[in-house]
Structure formats: structure tokens, C-alpha cells
Design a protein around this motif. Structure first.
Motif, PDB file in Angstrom:
ATOM      1  N   ASP A 192      28.345 -23.681   0.737  1.00 59.45           N
ATOM      2  CA  ASP A 192      27.536 -24.084   1.883  1.00 59.45           C
ATOM      3  C   ASP A 192      28.210 -23.749   3.213  1.00 59.45           C
ATOM      4  OD1 ASP A 192      29.567 -25.924   1.550  1.00 59.45           O
ATOM      5  OD2 ASP A 192      28.343 -27.667   2.065  1.00 59.45           O
ATOM      6  N   ALA A 193      29.186 -22.860   3.184  1.00 60.73           N
ATOM      7  CA  ALA A 193      29.897 -22.498   4.413  1.00 60.73           C
ATOM      8  C   ALA A 193      28.942 -21.862   5.417  1.00 60.73           C
ATOM      9  CB  ALA A 193      31.038 -21.547   4.098  1.00 60.73           C
ATOM     10  N   THR A 194      29.048 -22.304   6.657  1.00 66.44           N
ATOM     11  CA  THR A 194      28.233 -21.729   7.725  1.00 66.44           C
ATOM     12  C   THR A 194      28.980 -20.619   8.458  1.00 66.44           C
ATOM     13  OG1 THR A 194      29.001 -23.453   9.244  1.00 66.44           O
ATOM     14  CG2 THR A 194      26.940 -23.861   8.075  1.00 66.44           C
ATOM     15  N   GLU A 195      30.302 -20.617   8.346  1.00 66.69           N
ATOM     16  CA  GLU A 195      31.115 -19.547   8.937  1.00 66.69           C
ATOM     17  C   GLU A 195      32.412 -19.422   8.163  1.00 66.69           C
ATOM     18  OE1 GLU A 195      32.968 -18.033  13.224  1.00 66.69           O
ATOM     19  OE2 GLU A 195      31.809 -19.887  13.129  1.00 66.69           O
ATOM     20  N   ILE A 196      32.820 -18.176   7.925  1.00 61.68           N
ATOM     21  CA  ILE A 196      34.071 -17.905   7.221  1.00 61.68           C
ATOM     22  C   ILE A 196      34.822 -16.828   7.988  1.00 61.68           C
ATOM     23  CG2 ILE A 196      35.152 -17.067   5.104  1.00 61.68           C
ATOM     24  CD1 ILE A 196      32.663 -17.998   3.585  1.00 61.68           C
ATOM     25  N   ILE A 197      36.081 -17.113   8.298  1.00 64.74           N
ATOM     26  CA  ILE A 197      36.947 -16.132   8.961  1.00 64.74           C
ATOM     27  C   ILE A 197      38.080 -15.799   8.007  1.00 64.74           C
ATOM     28  CG2 ILE A 197      38.495 -15.691  10.894  1.00 64.74           C
ATOM     29  CD1 ILE A 197      36.802 -17.698  12.507  1.00 64.74           C
ATOM     30  N   MET A 202      50.705  -9.561   7.821  1.00 64.45           N
ATOM     31  CA  MET A 202      51.500  -8.351   7.621  1.00 64.45           C
ATOM     32  C   MET A 202      51.647  -8.008   6.145  1.00 64.45           C
ATOM     33  SD  MET A 202      54.490  -8.090  10.479  1.00 64.45           S
ATOM     34  CE  MET A 202      55.266  -9.667  10.112  1.00 64.45           C
ATOM     35  N   LYS A 203      51.376  -8.973   5.258  1.00 66.08           N
ATOM     36  CA  LYS A 203      51.490  -8.731   3.826  1.00 66.08           C
ATOM     37  C   LYS A 203      50.133  -8.292   3.278  1.00 66.08           C
ATOM     38  CE  LYS A 203      55.218 -12.116   3.279  1.00 66.08           C
ATOM     39  NZ  LYS A 203      55.663 -13.359   2.595  1.00 66.08           N
ATOM     40  N   PHE A 204      50.140  -7.210   2.522  1.00 65.06           N
ATOM     41  CA  PHE A 204      48.889  -6.584   2.072  1.00 65.06           C
ATOM     42  C   PHE A 204      48.003  -7.553   1.290  1.00 65.06           C
ATOM     43  CE2 PHE A 204      46.228  -4.208  -0.843  1.00 65.06           C
ATOM     44  CZ  PHE A 204      45.695  -3.217  -0.025  1.00 65.06           C
ATOM     45  N   HIS A 205      48.590  -8.340   0.407  1.00 68.60           N
ATOM     46  CA  HIS A 205      47.797  -9.206  -0.475  1.00 68.60           C
ATOM     47  C   HIS A 205      47.751 -10.662   0.006  1.00 68.60           C
ATOM     48  CE1 HIS A 205      46.981  -6.174  -3.491  1.00 68.60           C
ATOM     49  NE2 HIS A 205      48.265  -5.843  -3.514  1.00 68.60           N
ATOM     50  N   GLN A 206      48.038 -10.891   1.272  1.00 64.49           N
ATOM     51  CA  GLN A 206      47.984 -12.254   1.799  1.00 64.49           C
ATOM     52  C   GLN A 206      47.076 -12.303   3.025  1.00 64.49           C
ATOM     53  OE1 GLN A 206      51.636 -14.494   1.681  1.00 64.49           O
ATOM     54  NE2 GLN A 206      51.161 -15.566   3.576  1.00 64.49           N
ATOM     55  N   TRP A 207      46.135 -13.262   3.017  1.00 62.05           N
ATOM     56  CA  TRP A 207      45.144 -13.395   4.085  1.00 62.05           C
ATOM     57  C   TRP A 207      45.050 -14.851   4.528  1.00 62.05           C
ATOM     58  CZ3 TRP A 207      42.139  -8.968   5.399  1.00 62.05           C
ATOM     59  CH2 TRP A 207      42.316  -7.880   4.546  1.00 62.05           C
ATOM     60  N   ARG A 208      44.772 -15.062   5.811  1.00 66.70           N
ATOM     61  CA  ARG A 208      44.496 -16.403   6.322  1.00 66.70           C
ATOM     62  C   ARG A 208      43.004 -16.658   6.258  1.00 66.70           C
ATOM     63  NH1 ARG A 208      48.135 -14.614  10.480  1.00 66.70           N
ATOM     64  NH2 ARG A 208      50.155 -15.642  10.363  1.00 66.70           N
ATOM     65  N   ILE A 209      42.657 -17.917   6.005  1.00 66.80           N
ATOM     66  CA  ILE A 209      41.248 -18.280   5.869  1.00 66.80           C
ATOM     67  C   ILE A 209      40.950 -19.509   6.721  1.00 66.80           C
ATOM     68  CG2 ILE A 209      39.465 -19.103   4.272  1.00 66.80           C
ATOM     69  CD1 ILE A 209      41.159 -17.641   2.044  1.00 66.80           C
ATOM     70  N   ALA A 210      39.877 -19.432   7.485  1.00 66.69           N
ATOM     71  CA  ALA A 210      39.340 -20.596   8.201  1.00 66.69           C
ATOM     72  C   ALA A 210      37.839 -20.588   7.986  1.00 66.69           C
ATOM     73  CB  ALA A 210      39.665 -20.532   9.691  1.00 66.69           C
ATOM     74  N   ALA A 211      37.307 -21.703   7.537  1.00 67.55           N
ATOM     75  CA  ALA A 211      35.876 -21.768   7.235  1.00 67.55           C
ATOM     76  C   ALA A 211      35.347 -23.139   7.620  1.00 67.55           C
ATOM     77  CB  ALA A 211      35.637 -21.503   5.754  1.00 67.55           C
ATOM     78  N   MET A 212      34.038 -23.229   7.662  1.00 64.33           N
ATOM     79  CA  MET A 212      33.417 -24.516   7.981  1.00 64.33           C
ATOM     80  C   MET A 212      32.047 -24.609   7.336  1.00 64.33           C
ATOM     81  SD  MET A 212      32.114 -23.990  11.940  1.00 64.33           S
ATOM     82  CE  MET A 212      33.564 -23.133  12.531  1.00 64.33           C
ATOM     83  N   ASN A 213      31.677 -25.843   6.983  1.00 66.70           N
ATOM     84  CA  ASN A 213      30.282 -26.149   6.676  1.00 66.70           C
ATOM     85  C   ASN A 213      29.820 -27.166   7.714  1.00 66.70           C
ATOM     86  OD1 ASN A 213      31.306 -28.631   5.822  1.00 66.70           O
ATOM     87  ND2 ASN A 213      31.172 -28.123   3.637  1.00 66.70           N
ATOM     88  N   GLU A 214      28.754 -27.848   7.460  1.00 68.36           N
ATOM     89  CA  GLU A 214      28.230 -28.762   8.466  1.00 68.36           C
ATOM     90  C   GLU A 214      29.146 -29.947   8.743  1.00 68.36           C
ATOM     91  OE1 GLU A 214      24.292 -29.996   7.605  1.00 68.36           O
ATOM     92  OE2 GLU A 214      23.429 -27.988   7.811  1.00 68.36           O
ATOM     93  N   ASN A 215      30.011 -30.289   7.785  1.00 69.98           N
ATOM     94  CA  ASN A 215      30.804 -31.512   7.915  1.00 69.98           C
ATOM     95  C   ASN A 215      32.314 -31.319   7.943  1.00 69.98           C
ATOM     96  OD1 ASN A 215      28.432 -33.262   7.709  1.00 69.98           O
ATOM     97  ND2 ASN A 215      28.359 -32.618   5.560  1.00 69.98           N
TER      98      ASN A 215
END
Length: 326
Positions: A192-197, A202-215
Motif C-alpha cells: 500500500d506504499a504511496t511513495e517509494i524512494i 557507493m556499493k553496487f549491491h547496497q541501496w537506501r530505501i525510504a517509503a511511506m503509506n498513508e500512516n
């Protein structure tokens, strides 16, 4: 990209230009084009000098007008006009063309960072940030350096950098595919995510994640394709209170809010002042959120001191605010 990468990209583009017969047939044109591609690869970041004034102005303007459509058109004309008088025998059209390529490629590759650019100005002031490539990517920098070393050792620069850019194109495609898989995994965990970033590191297989749903705000990371949610914060709308409204008028807070798409807020009340803090959720590092904006207001809601930028401890933040002597 970072300054170092833009420098080596400028050198590489100057080497690639030797495949152009008009460049290769004239020493003076080769020299002028190399200078132009190096300078052209740097000139859009001239707004970095704004950081000497304060972080708020820098955040509001970096990669803004200097990376816009009019700037991409005007920078090559300006640089060509400056460089040509020093090399009057050069091919003017080809000097301009390769300068334009350097400026365009600078702005184009910046789009693939998480920071992004306002490359669509003046038609749209939206930040364009695809989030495929970290601001400094070790692979991209290293392959440029290897190409330059090969050129110094006698390899043909045009064909060397043509091969290099072919490899980099494949690398970009691979980064896109990897990020897409992470995005799919996040959607499966937060349907139910409304936005996902999804932002690179610098590491090829490592990513940062920030997401949100309504709450809820979700903060996580992906390592080797495995997504882990590290923090959850209740999503509370920023209230329209007098304290918050006064805080938003501060230049540091307003700059932060104009840039950050996902953040949480805090308000603390002390004996004789209020402190309002906004915290960007995209850059979690070792359990800490280093990109913040803070303002302290007196009992009359007038700003006492404020700061926005990167701080990696509460003690350093207090020093930035002047609460603790530096």
C-alpha cells in the motif's frame, strides 16, 4: 556526479573527440577541444560557490538554474567565445559542438543521481532524480582513470574511450535493472506504499530505501537483493500551529522543505524557547539521520538560531547552532 568524476569525464570526452576528423587533423583544434571538454564538464557546478554563503542558499540553488535548458545552451556559447581567441586556427563549429557535448553530458549524468537536477527549467522546476547511480560511483571513476592511463601509455584515445563508454552504457543498464528489482521487492513488502524512494550507495549491491503509506514512514536498505526495513515512524501531518508556521519562515527550514521529499518533524518546548526539527529520512547512516534542518524560536516566535545540512552527531549539531562553543 562529484567534481573528480566530472574532471575525468571531461578528459575522456576530449580523447573521444579525436575520432572527429576535424579535431584529429588539427593540433590546435585537438588542444582547444580538450580544454573545452574539461571546462565544459565543470562549468554547470559553478553554483557550488554558493556554499560559501550558507547551506540554505546552496540547497535551494545547487543544480538549479546552472543545469537548466537555457544554461545548457548558453554555457557552450560562452566557453567557445572565451576559448576561441586563444586558438584562432581552431575549427569553431567543432569546438562549440564538443563543448556543448561536455555541458550536456554533465547535466545528463547528474539526472541519474538521487540528488538530481532541475534540468527541465524553465518549463518545469521539478527535481529530476532517477536514483540509479551514486554521486560518486567507484566503478565509473575507476574506468575513466584506467582509460586515461591507457591514453598516456600510448593507446588511441578515441577508440579507448569509445570502448569505455560502451561498457559504462552496459553498467547503467545493469544499475537500472538492479534498482528495479529492489523496487519490486519493496512493493511486495509494502503493497500500500504511496511513495517509494530507492537511492544508490557507493556499493553496487547496497541501496537506501525510504517509503511511506498513508500512516507510516518506512526506512530500510537492500543488500544483495534482500530488503530489510530498519525503522518505522508514524506518519503525522505537520500541524498548522503558530510555532510550526513561524519555523517555516526561517530560511534554513524553508530551504530544507523545498528540497526534501520525505521527512519527519519534531517540536520541543524549553523554558524560554522552542526547537523545531525536520529530519530527512533518505540518508540513514549507522542508525543516524544526518541531513536535518533545525530552528530555535524565542517565546515571541522569533528565530534565535537555525541550521540545515549534514551532521552526524547531536554534539556537532549543537556546535553548528552555536549552543556549544566550537
Amino acid at each position: 556526479m562529484d567534481t573528480g568524476t566530472h574532471v575525468v569525464m571531461g578528459i575522456a570526452l576530449g580523447g573521444l573527440a579525436t575520432l572527429d576528423p576535424a579535431v584529429a587533423s588539427s593540433h590546435v583544434t585537438t588542444t582547444s577541444v580538450l580544454i573545452a571538454t574539461i571546462v565544459g564538464s565543470q562549468i554547470p557546478d559553478i553554483d557550488t560557490v554558493l556554499k560559501l554563503r550558507n547551506n540554505a542558499i546552496y540547497i535551494r540553488n545547487h543544480r538549479g538554474v546552472t543545469h537548466s535548458i537555457p544554461a545548457v545552451i548558453l554555457w557552450p556559447l560562452l566557453l567557445t567565445a572565451i576559448i576561441y581567441p586563444f586558438f584562432p586556427g581552431t575549427n569553431l563549429l567543432h569546438l562549440w559542438a564538443w563543448t556543448f557535448a561536455a555541458v550536456f553530458i554533465h547535466v545528463f549524468v547528474d539526472i541519474f543521481n538521487a540528488y538530481g537536477t532541475q534540468a527541465l527549467r524553465p518549463f518545469n522546476s521539478k527535481w529530476v532524480a532517477l536514483g540509479w547511480i551514486n554521486t560518486f560511483d567507484p566503478f565509473i571513476f575507476a574506468i575513466h582513470v584506467l582509460g586515461i592511463i591507457a591514453w598516456i601509455l600510448g593507446a588511441h584515445p578515441g577508440f579507448t574511450f569509445l570502448v569505455m563508454y560502451t561498457i559504462i552504457l552496459g553498467y547503467y543498464i545493469k544499475r537500472y535493472q538492479t534498482r528495479k528489482r529492489v523496487l519490486v521487492e519493496v512493493r511486495s513488502l509494502i503493497p500500500d506504499a504511496t511513495e517509494i524512494i530507492v537511492a544508490p550507495t557507493m556499493k553496487f549491491h547496497q541501496w537506501r530505501i525510504a517509503a511511506m503509506n498513508e500512516n507510516i514512514f518506512f526506512v530500510g536498505r537492500s543488500v544483495d537483493g534482500k530488503v530489510e526495513i530498519l525503522d518505522r515512524f508514524k506518519r503525522i501531518p505537520v500541524p498548522n500551529t503558530p510555532v510550526i508556521e513561524a519555523a517555516k519562515k526561517d530560511h534554513n527550514i524553508s530551504a530544507f522543505l523545498s528540497f526534501s521529499p520525505v521527512y519527519r518533524w519534531e517540536v520541543d518546548e524549553y523554558d524560554d524557547y522552542y526547537e523545531v526539527r525536520f529530519i530527512d529520512l533518505r540518508y540513514r547512516s549507522n542508525g543516524h539521520y544526518p541531513f536535518v534542518a533545525v530552528v530555535q524560536l524565542d517565546s515571541e516566535l522569533q528565530p534565535i538560531r537555525s541550521y540545515t545540512g549534514w551532521v552526524f552527531s547531536e554534539k556537532k549539531l549543537r556546535k553548528k547552532l552555536g549552543v556549544i562553543p566550537g
